[in-house]
Design an enzyme around this catalytic site. Structure first.
Site, PDB file in Angstrom:
ATOM      1  N   GLU A  35       0.806  -1.223   0.000  1.00 17.92           N
ATOM      2  CA  GLU A  35       0.000   0.000   0.000  1.00 17.92           C
ATOM      3  C   GLU A  35       0.841   1.276   0.000  1.00 17.92           C
ATOM      4  O   GLU A  35       0.452   2.270  -0.616  1.00 17.92           O
ATOM      5  CB  GLU A  35      -0.939  -0.009   1.212  1.00 17.92           C
ATOM      6  N   GLU A  65      -5.177   4.595  -0.891  1.00 15.53           N
ATOM      7  CA  GLU A  65      -4.112   3.630  -0.604  1.00 15.53           C
ATOM      8  C   GLU A  65      -3.506   3.888   0.778  1.00 15.53           C
ATOM      9  O   GLU A  65      -3.155   2.946   1.494  1.00 15.53           O
ATOM     10  CB  GLU A  65      -3.016   3.663  -1.680  1.00 15.53           C
ATOM     11  N   HIS A  68      -5.688   2.260   3.061  1.00 12.63           N
ATOM     12  CA  HIS A  68      -5.426   0.814   3.062  1.00 12.63           C
ATOM     13  C   HIS A  68      -4.196   0.498   3.897  1.00 12.63           C
ATOM     14  O   HIS A  68      -4.149  -0.496   4.613  1.00 12.63           O
ATOM     15  CB  HIS A  68      -5.190   0.292   1.642  1.00 12.63           C
ATOM     16  N   GLU A 150      -1.836  -2.729  -9.811  1.00  9.87           N
ATOM     17  CA  GLU A 150      -3.088  -3.104  -9.156  1.00  9.87           C
ATOM     18  C   GLU A 150      -3.335  -4.609  -9.315  1.00  9.87           C
ATOM     19  O   GLU A 150      -3.801  -5.275  -8.390  1.00  9.87           O
ATOM     20  CB  GLU A 150      -4.263  -2.316  -9.736  1.00  9.87           C
ATOM     21  N   GLU A 180      -8.509  -3.086  -5.078  1.00  7.56           N
ATOM     22  CA  GLU A 180      -7.478  -3.070  -6.133  1.00  7.56           C
ATOM     23  C   GLU A 180      -8.112  -3.414  -7.484  1.00  7.56           C
ATOM     24  O   GLU A 180      -7.693  -2.902  -8.521  1.00  7.56           O
ATOM     25  CB  GLU A 180      -6.328  -4.039  -5.824  1.00  7.56           C
ATOM     26  N   HIS A 183      -9.678  -0.177  -8.563  1.00  4.59           N
ATOM     27  CA  HIS A 183      -8.654   0.763  -9.044  1.00  4.59           C
ATOM     28  C   HIS A 183      -8.168   0.376 -10.441  1.00  4.59           C
ATOM     29  O   HIS A 183      -7.954   1.237 -11.290  1.00  4.59           O
ATOM     30  CB  HIS A 183      -7.450   0.785  -8.092  1.00  4.59           C
TER      31      HIS A 183
HETATM   32 MN    MN Z   1      -5.046   0.146  -5.414  1.00  2.00          MN
HETATM   33 MN    MN Z   2      -4.634  -0.612  -1.847  1.00  2.00          MN
END
Ligand code: MN
Ligand code: MN
Length: 307
Positions: A35, A65, A68, A150, A180, A183
């Site tokens: 992350e 992120e 995360h 990702e 992810e 993303h």
């Molecule tokens: Mn991501």
């Molecule tokens: Mn992430």
């Protein structure tokens, strides 16, 4: 600016102390697909981005992120909380404490050196590095790199889920993994929202080479597929057509000035080899059984052994 919200992005429920699992979770905290690497990749890209839409997207995802990072770091902290307490207070017999921490992975490093807090290392103990961020400042390159990053992050989460039995951790990792995927979808759309996104940059390729497929590795196992056959491709497997493809002689040349030219000639003469000679070497002098054929020089005469 950044503002912090004290609620995590996803609730972390850890069922028991497990330092070994904590050290594996570090892969997504301080590892190459983790992350922090993701946040720094998108944050630095976003700061320099000229397109308003991509700038907003990159900073949104960079900030997510970091959220995360907070979730995965908190998982590490919860998994080591009990071990940290016992270690700090010397609450266990040494042998028992040793077993708990050396059960595998880097958990001993994590606990001894970092006191059980999430460390910016990967699961093998390698420190986080900005070398994990491979941005190059061209949107079509960087978006492709982000898409791949990702995809890799998704796979690492999937593997972590597969080695975890703790249902609360599985749940939180499932969330992080799913984000992810989301993303990757955004980055794919952003890439294809650039009308001419291939090839990267402004200079066109040389037309005579852009559609050629060179079959350079030949033998059993040669295969044809859409990557090298069909209207798009000209398949070249003649060896002569693979070398000096510019039509030149395939040699190499450079113009040197007088001083350079003289020095290079001197260098060549000084280090010239003598194809007619056959010098005796250390290998000849020291040759014993198994050396193969060498010159028979300087060898002591064989002693005859009387029986
Ligand atoms: Mn991501
Ligand atoms: Mn992430």
């Amino acid at each position: 600016m950044f503002m912090h919200n004290k609620r995590l992005m996803y609730t972390v429920r850890v069922s028991e102390t497990n330092p070994k699992l904590a050290s594996l979770m570090l892969e997504q905290f301080g590892g190459p697909q983790g992350e922090l690497a993701a946040a720094m990749r998108y944050f630095t890209q976003g700061i320099a981005e000229e397109d308003a839409g991509r700038k907003d997207l990159l900073i949104d995802i960079a900030t997510e992120e970091l959220s995360h990072l907070e979730v995965i770091g908190t998982i590490v902290a919860m998994l080591t909380k009990g071990a940290k307490g016992k270690l700090a207070e010397g609450a266990e017999e040494a042998a028992e404490a040793l077993t708990g921490m050396t059960a595998g992975g880097e958990s001993h490093t994590l606990n001894l050196l970092y006191g059980g807090g999430p460390a910016l290392i990967n699961s093998g103990g390698a420190p986080w590095t900005a070398g994990y961020v491979d941005s190059i400042g061209d949107p079509t390159c960087d978006l492709r790199s982000n898409i791949a990053a990702e995809a890799r992050a998704k796979i690492v989460y999937e593997r972590l889920i597969n080695i975890t039995t703790d249902p609360g951790i599985k749940d939180a990792l499932g969330f992080l993994m799913t984000r992810e995927i989301a993303h990757q979808k955004s980055f794919e759309k952003a890439l294809y929202s650039i009308e001419n996104n291939f090839p990267a940059g402004k200079l066109p390729g040389m037309p005579e080479f852009a559609d050629k497929y060179y079959n350079m590795s030949q033998g059993d196992g040669d295969m044809r597929g859409p990557w090298n056959q069909g209207d798009q491709w000209e398949y070249v497997d003649g060896r002569d057509e693979q070398a000096a493809v510019d039509g030149g002689d395939g040699g190499a040349s450079v113009k040197l000035d007088r001083i350079e030219s003289k020095a290079v000639t001197q260098l060549a003469e000084r280090t010239m080899s003598m194809p007619d000679g056959d010098p005796t070497t250390g290998a000849d002098l020291g040759a014993g059984p198994g050396a193969g054929k060498t010159k028979d020089v300087g060898k002591p005469a064989k002693r005859s052994v009387k029986k």
